[in-house]
Every structure is written in structure tokens, then in C-alpha cells.
Write an enzyme that holds these catalytic residues in place. Structure first.
Site, mmCIF file in Angstrom:
data_model
loop_
_atom_site.group_PDB
_atom_site.id
_atom_site.type_symbol
_atom_site.label_atom_id
_atom_site.label_comp_id
_atom_site.label_asym_id
_atom_site.label_seq_id
_atom_site.Cartn_x
_atom_site.Cartn_y
_atom_site.Cartn_z
ATOM 1 N N LYS A 109 -0.711 65.688 75.590
ATOM 2 C CA LYS A 109 0.147 66.570 76.376
ATOM 3 C C LYS A 109 1.180 65.817 77.209
ATOM 4 O O LYS A 109 0.866 64.807 77.820
ATOM 5 C CB LYS A 109 -0.725 67.381 77.339
ATOM 6 N N ASN A 114 2.632 72.251 78.027
ATOM 7 C CA ASN A 114 1.930 72.451 76.764
ATOM 8 C C ASN A 114 2.679 71.820 75.597
ATOM 9 O O ASN A 114 2.421 72.132 74.443
ATOM 10 C CB ASN A 114 1.713 73.946 76.508
ATOM 11 N N SER A 431 -15.873 81.380 67.330
ATOM 12 C CA SER A 431 -15.119 81.808 66.149
ATOM 13 C C SER A 431 -15.720 81.228 64.881
ATOM 14 O O SER A 431 -16.290 80.137 64.886
ATOM 15 C CB SER A 431 -13.660 81.394 66.281
ATOM 16 N N HIS A 639 -17.307 77.408 77.931
ATOM 17 C CA HIS A 639 -17.014 76.345 76.961
ATOM 18 C C HIS A 639 -15.725 75.646 77.364
ATOM 19 O O HIS A 639 -14.764 76.280 77.763
ATOM 20 C CB HIS A 639 -16.871 76.935 75.562
ATOM 21 N N HIS A 692 -13.281 69.161 64.333
ATOM 22 C CA HIS A 692 -11.853 68.945 64.061
ATOM 23 C C HIS A 692 -11.624 68.241 62.735
ATOM 24 O O HIS A 692 -10.489 68.032 62.323
ATOM 25 C CB HIS A 692 -11.217 68.167 65.210
HETATM 26 N N1 GLN Z 1 -14.510 80.938 71.616
HETATM 27 C C1 GLN Z 1 -13.363 80.226 71.161
HETATM 28 C C2 GLN Z 1 -13.538 79.863 69.703
HETATM 29 O O1 GLN Z 1 -14.656 79.667 69.294
HETATM 30 C C3 GLN Z 1 -13.157 78.964 71.944
HETATM 31 C C4 GLN Z 1 -11.917 78.243 71.489
HETATM 32 C C5 GLN Z 1 -11.561 77.028 72.310
HETATM 33 O O2 GLN Z 1 -12.328 76.523 73.062
HETATM 34 N N2 GLN Z 1 -10.373 76.513 72.131
HETATM 35 O O3 GLN Z 1 -12.593 79.757 68.954
HETATM 36 ZN ZN ZN Z 2 -13.252 74.218 72.337
#
Ligand code: GLN
Ligand code: ZN
Length: 751
Positions: A109, A114, A431, A639, A692
Site C-alpha cells: 500500500k 488503497n 467465502s 477476522h 493466496h
Molecule cells: N468473510 C470474508 C471472506 O471470507 C473475509 C474476507 C477478507 O478478510 N478479506 O471472503
Molecule cells: Zn482475510
């Protein structure tokens, strides 16, 4: 008489022309000559916009095919050795995006924006050289368009301070060698014209690093001011640069740029500049936000500045590059709050009007009209019912409950007894893969191409499949998979009163990637439940615990364009209350665990240490408020996409979530030792594998990782989960990875 300037202009194109040209080239569908053609057209168009708005200082070299830091790396030949043998566009885009044999350079960043830049990679072996072609050509291109631009450069101290080294050597040790090349570049630049203005950006001096780096300023800028016909502006933005200003006035630079939006009272710097001969480039029109400027208020500020700096030494412009705002309102036909907005193009007009006001110039009829329009917009925003919601204001004013009733130690006992989860409970972050079919369904629904029934049927089918898979895996706490969400902030913003959405308000995030942040313009409230139907449906399909999934108030705030007529701390409370109500509705619907994501919690940290504790207090309070509707029996998770918790662990603890999941997999376990050494109360789920990457981690690998975690955290405190949401992955990767994760947990539980 004051002159006007623009720090820098966005480059992706008002219809994202550059993005599409680049992506077509990368896909092998067109030649690079097409990208060059588009780029030339965009530069010419952007210069013309600025010229038409009578801007006096317009920039060259604010354009880039990918990123200006990357361009600077090329200009000074600091190419990492793994790209040896490549040249031209192949080299350039390999550095940016990687190729078959070499990984891309890291991206991070740009200060607290952003926007993401390419991080220079240096080592002891780095030898700088000079390739000035791009810079010189862009100047000549502007000249051919009838414009005499200033040339924008990233300063050598900032460049090195933002670099990393691959061998543990010190990046700033290269300063002399690099400055030698900058000096050569300035010789080349001096040959371009009788007189050339060069804006050298040194934003590193608005951070805490200023104290340590300030002694470098005088020697470096003495060397850079060697060309008599080159006038140098030392440009800063985003914060005050008091330490640097003290030093820079000792040098022969011609101008100094300061941000009067972020720090409207630049008293310390003004005191220093007062007795110098420097030209002040005062950043008065907000380059980072999208609202119409109150020009009369700005004029008052200018008058205060004039108590220190006479108008001959005062130029008026944007607070930073306009890169951080969308292009123009001209495509926003449906936007109800259009009259209150000002994007890059509209800001050009604001700069010009403000300059004229400051100079006491005569306004023609058109100018008078524009000024009247500005005043009307400011006035209507103050009183509009769209903005002001009495009920919201009253509720915030009368708040009396700010945290949960029961302390963590008691809550966790109630929860453990009630949930009866196994040791090392497993879960995911929310997700599941966002497939092309899913995107298509959402798009079709948005455009009313399919009925609500058809849409719901498809979404439910996805949820059913997600649940079936999670049960098959043997996960303990399930999620619905977030198929109805395109973006974790937009999804909530769209359902909140006080929010608006542009159709074309794109802002470059990195390379060809753009984001379209929602616009928080008014008092915020939640007309109705936002997630309860979907989560209840999901819960009805399983006997396991279904985790509710929300985005936290701090993240919603940090990823939106936020109104500038009310303190952020107040706005945050309004957002927190929306989440508060949603949590209450979820728990009343029988949902036992609710995760409130704060992915952007750490991103919001201020640039100056002196502002950190205020931010932390505000962010923690805001999070606590948002979850304090949860009863003792409702477990709150959060999170965060970070691993570096060393300096903020106590702040995270103070958020008082029952469970936090964090990113760890990429950064090794060293960082986790902090949990042991400092101590941490609540439960933690440090990601056991890196989502990732497309690689599927093996059972052994994950088991080893869990054992490593058990070295720093007791079993009773540990959750097992991947390190982020799975939306960017494919099902073929997610399925075996999660199966391996649950298999690994079984092994560890038995051992
Ligand atoms: N709950 C979101 C997902 O699982 C969290 C995304 C994130 O932390 N960037 O996509
Ligand atoms: Zn995350």
C-alpha cells in the site's frame, strides 16, 4: 498573484481505457502498439482537461503503464537479477506481474491509501544507471500538445525508504549512488527548455521516519539543485512534514508542497516558511475524497496562510495526486447526490475558482455561475433530509451501552458448555469459490434479466452444495459461502440508508485493477435485516452451527468514500449500530456464532505515531459497540488479514471478540510467538494454510503447522482454519485443501 497546480492526474482513463488496453495486450489479443496509442490519447486528453481549466502547473510523468515506482525502478536501472536478459515491455510487465520462471515483485500500500505500488528490491550488488527516455519523452509529448508541464519524480529518499533489500543490507546506504543518477537526470531535464519545473515527491517525510531521515535532506537537495534553470518543488502530502520543512528551507529548492486538507493547520511549517524565499504549493482541494469543496471556507484558510506567506509566494492546488479519486461525474446519470460530489475533473474547476477567489480576480458570467453552484451545493448538503436523519442522530446521542454485559471469561464458559465443540474446532473464514456461473447469476439479477425467484433458487443451490461439502469434510462450524455478495463492503453499503453508488467511480488500486468504493454521504441506518434470511436458510439445512457473516464498521468505513462534514468517530458509531442491530436479529433467529470481519482494521492506522492511540481507541470502541448486542451465549468471531500483531496485540485483545482468525501461513510462525510471550486472553485461529496460492497443502504439512501452533498457544485456545476467505480459489483447490485440513486435525486430536 497565486498560481494553480495539480499534484498529479489519474491515468487509467475515465472509461478505464488503459485497463482494457493492457488486459487485451496481456491476453495476447492485441499488440503493444495499441496500448501505446491508448496511452498517448489519454495523456493528451488529461492535459487538455487541465489546460481548459486554466491550471498553471500541469504534470508530465504522472502517467504510467502500471505504476510510477516501477517506472522509477526502470529509470534508475534497479532491476532484480531474476529478470536478467529481459528487456522492453517483457521486462516491465514481468517485474509487475511475474512470468513463467520468476515471481512478480512485491506490492504494498502507498502510505495509508488503497493504491498499491511495486516495492523496489535492492541488495548490496545493486548498481544504478540512468534511462531517462520515458521522462524526457513525456515532457516533449506535452510540449507538442501546447503545454509546458512540470515534471513529476519520486524523490530518492522516499524511493529508498520504501525499498526492501533481499540480503539484509541497508537500502538507504545506496543514497549517494542513487542521487548521482538523479543529478544526471536533472542535467538531461535542464536541456529540455529554458526553464523546467520539477516536482520531487518525498512523502516519506510525513511519516514517523522523518525524524531519522531528515538529516539526509540538505546534502541530497543541495546536490539536486545544481542546475540553474531547473526549479525544484519538494512535494509532500497526506500529513504534516514539519521535520523536513526545517531542513529543506536550508537548500536551494524553489518550492515546498504541503497538504492543507489532512492538516489544515500547518502552523509549524508556515512559521518556518515565512522567513524563507520558498514558494508554497498549498494543497487545498482534497485529492483523496469526493465531496464538493466549501470554497468560501477554503478562502478563509488561504487568508490565514497569507498571514505567513504573501500571494506571490503562494500557489493553490490539490492536496495530493488526483489518482485517489474517480475521474468525472459526467457519466453519473442516476446518482441522486451528484450535486454534492466532485471527482478529478470537477476538482480542476474548483482549483481554478479557488485561485481566482484568492487573487480577487474578476469572475465572468460562467465563473459566477460555477461559484453560485458551489455555494448552493454546500448549503443544500447541510440541510438536506437525505443527509440528516434525526432518528439516527438521537440514537447516537443517547447511546448508553458500549460493550458486552458479560466479561470474556464468563462468556466463553457459557459458550463452551452450549456449543459442545470438539477440541481444536475447525471452520473457514466465510467465502467459498466465486465461480463464473455465480457472478453471472448475480449480474443477471442486478440487471433484472432473471426473476427474484430464479435468483434465490440459484443462490440456495450454491449454499446447499457448500453445506453438503463442509459436512462431508467434517468441519465443525459451517458457513454459507457468501454467494450473494460481490464485495464485503459493497454488499452492506447497498442495503444501508446514507450510502450511494456511482456507476463509473473507478479508482486505480494497482496495475489495471480498479475499485469503486461506495459513497457514504449521510447519516447511516439499516432499514431492514441484511443477512438474516440467507443465514437462517443455511442454518435450517444443517444440524451443525452455522456462522453468521458480517463486515465490521471499521472496515466498512476504511473502504468507503466517507462524508467530510462529520467526524469519522461519529460516522463509525452509526455504522456500528447497523451491525449491532444485525447481530441482534441474527441471534434472535437462532444463530449462535457471528463473525464480524475487520479486514481493514490495521489499514486505517495513521501515518504519525502521535495519532495512533486516538485511532486505536476509536476503532476498538467502534468494534465493541457493534458487537455489544450479542448475549453471553452468542460467540463473536472476527477476522483480520494480517499476521503482524506484535505492536498491536493488546489493541486486538481489547476488541474483546471471543475468537479471532488471522493470517499466518505466509509469514511463518515467528510472529506468533508474541501470543505466548505477551499473553493473549481470547481464542485464536491462526490460518494453517495460505489461501493466496493455488497449491494444495498436504495433510502432513498442515499437521506440522498445527503442532507448531500448539507450541505457542494451548489447545483450549486454538481454532483451525485457512488464513482467509476462499472466494478467489477454485473448487478443485478448495476441496482437497479443506479435506486435508480436517484430516490433519483428526490426527493431531488423537496424538
Ligand atoms: N468473510 C470474508 C471472506 O471470507 C473475509 C474476507 C477478507 O478478510 N478479506 O471472503
Ligand atoms: Zn482475510
Amino acid at each position: 498573484m497565486s498560481k494553480s497546480f495539480i499534484t498529479g492526474f489519474p491515468r487509467i482513463g475515465e472509461q478505464r481505457e488503459l485497463k482494457f488496453a493492457l488486459e487485451s495486450f496481456w491476453a495476447g489479443k492485441s499488440d503493444f502498439s495499441e496500448v501505446e496509442r491508448v496511452a498517448k490519447e489519454l495523456k493528451a486528453r488529461h492535459w487538455k482537461y487541465q489546460k481548459d481549466a486554466h491550471i498553471d502547473f500541469i504534470s508530465a510523468n504522472d502517467f504510467s503503464y502500471y505504476d510510477l515506482m516501477l517506472d522509477n525502478i526502470i529509470t534508475f536501472g534497479a532491476i532484480p537479477p531474476r529478470f536478467d536478459g529481459l528487456s522492453g515491455t517483457e521486462l516491465y510487465f514481468s517485474m509487475a506481474r511475474g512470468n513463467k520462471t520468476s515471481v512478480a515483485m512485491e506490492m504494498t500500500k502507498w502510505f495509508n491509501t488503497n493504491y498499491h505500488y511495486i516495492v523496489p528490491e535492492l541488495s548490496k550488488e545493486t548498481k544504478f544507471s540512468l534511462n531517462p527516455t520515458k521522462i524526457l519523452n513525456e515532457y516533449k509529448e506535452a510540449k507538442a500538445e501546447g503545454i509546458t508541464p512540470k515534471i513529476n519524480l519520486i524523490g530518492p529518499i522516499t524511493f529508498l525508504a520504501l525499498s526492501k533489500t533481499t540480503d539484509g543490507s541497508c537500502a538507504l546506504c545506496h543514497l549517494d549512488a542513487l542521487v548521482e543518477q538523479y543529478a544526471k537526470l536533472l542535467v538531461e531535464i535542464s536541456k529540455l527548455d529554458n526553464e523546467v519545473v520539477v516536482q520531487i515527491d518525498e512523502p516519506i517525510f510525513v511519516t514517523d521516519k522523518a525524524e531519522k531521515l531528515k538529516d539526509k535532506i540538505a546534502p541530497v537537495y543541495d546536490k539536486l539543485c545544481a542546475e540553474d534553470n531547473v526549479k525544484i518543488i519538494f512535494m509532500t502530502y497526506f500529513e504534516h512534514a514539519n521535520e523536513a520543512v526545517k531542513e529543506i528551507v536550508k537548500t536551494k529548492v524553489w518550492g515546498v508542497g504541503l497538504d492543507f486538507v489532512h492538516t489544515s493547520c500547518q502552523k509549524d511549517s508556515l512559521e518556518i516558511l515565512k522567513n524563507s524565499d520558498k514558494i508554497l504549493f498549498a494543497g487545498l482541494i482534497d485529492g483523496r475524497n469526493v465531496w464538493v469543496s466549501d470554497l468560501d471556507a477554503k478562502l478563509e484558510l488561504i487568508n490565514k496562510i497569507k498571514e505567513y506567506i504573501p500571494s506571490e509566494r503562494l500557489n493553490i492546488g490539490t492536496s495530493c495526486s488526483l489518482l485517489h479519486v474517480p475521474y468525472t461525474l459526467k457519466y453519473e446519470e442516476k446518482l441522486s447526490i451528484k450535486e454534492w460530489l466532485s471527482f478529478a475533473l470537477e476538482k480542476l474547476t474548483e482549483v481554478n475558482l479557488l485561485k481566482k477567489l484568492a487573487n480577487g480576480e474578476h469572475f465572468c458570467e460562467v465563473g459566477e455561475g460555477l461559484l453560485a453552484k458551489n455555494r448552493a451545493a454546500i448549503a443544500s448538503r447541510k440541510t438536506s433530509e437525505l443527509v440528516n436523519d434525526k432518528a439516527v442522530q438521537e440514537r447516537v446521542k443517547n447511546l448508553s451501552k458500549f460493550e458486552r454485559d458479560t466479561p470474556y471469561e464468563e462468556r466463553i464458559k457459557v459458550q463452551k458448555a452450549k456449543f459442545n465443540l470438539p477440541e481444536l474446532p475447525t471452520t473457514t473464514i466465510g467465502s467459498f469459490p466465486q465461480t463464473p456461473e455465480l457472478r453471472q447469476v448475480r449480474n443477471a439479477y442486478k440487471k433484472s434479466l432473471i426473476s427474484q425467484e430464479a435468483y434465490e433458487k440459484d443462490i440456495k443451490k450454491y449454499i446447499d452444495e457448500c453445506i453438503a461439502f463442509q459436512e462431508e469434510c467434517g468441519l465443525d462450524v459451517l458457513v454459507h459461502g457468501e454467494p450473494e455478495r460481490n464485495d464485503m463492503v459493497e454488499y452492506f453499503g447497498e442495503q444501508l440508508k446514507g450510502y450511494a453508488f456511482s456507476t463509473n467511480g473507478w479508482v486505480q488500486s494497482y496495475g489495471s485493477r480498479c475499485v469503486k468504493p461506495p459513497l457514504l454521504f449521510g447519516d447511516v441506518s439499516r432499514p431492514k435485516a441484511m443477512t438474516v434470511d440467507w443465514i437462517s436458510y443455511a442454518q435450517s439445512k444443517t444440524s451443525k452451527i452455522m456462522k453468521g457473516m458480517l463486515t465490521g464498521p471499521v472496515t466498512i468505513l476504511n473502504w468507503s468514500f466517507v462524508r467530510d462534514d462529520k467526524p469519522r468517530s461519529e460516522i463509525a458509531k452509526e455504522l456500528a449500530l447497523c451491525i449491532y442491530d444485525e447481530i441482534d436479529d441474527l441471534q434472535n433467529a437462532g444463530i449462535k456464532i457471528i463473525q464480524v470481519d475487520e479486514a481493514a482494521f490495521k489499514e486505517g492506522y495513521p501515518l504519525r505515531r502521535e495519532n495512533v492511540s486516538a485511532y486505536e481507541k476509536f476503532a476498538v470502541d467502534c468494534f465493541k459497540l457493534s458487537v455489544c448486542s450479542a448475549g453471553a451465549q452468542t460467540q463473536i468471531h472476527t477476522h483480520m488479514c494480517y499476521s503482524e500483531f506484535n505492536d498491536i496485540i493488546k489493541t486486538i485483545e481489547a476488541m474483546d471478540a471471543d475468537v479471532i482468525s488471522i493470517e499466518t501461513a505466509r509469514s511463518g510462525n515467528e510472529l506468533l510467538k508474541i501470543f505466548k510471550s505477551v499473553g493473549y486472553k481470547q481464542e485464536v485461529g491462526p490460518g494453517v494454510y495460505d489461501i493466496h496460492s493455488p497449491r494444495v497443502p498436504s495433510v502432513e504439512e498442515i499437521a506440522t503447522q498445527i503442532h507448531a501452533l500448539l507450541e505457542v498457544l494451548p489447545k483450549s485456545q486454538l481454532w483451525i482454519n485457512p488464513d482467509c476467505g476462499l472466494k478467489t480459489r477454485k473448487w478443485e483447490e478448495v476441496k482437497p485443501s479443506l479435506k486435508n485440513m480436517t484430516a490433519a486435525v483428526k490426527i493431531v486430536r488423537l496424538s
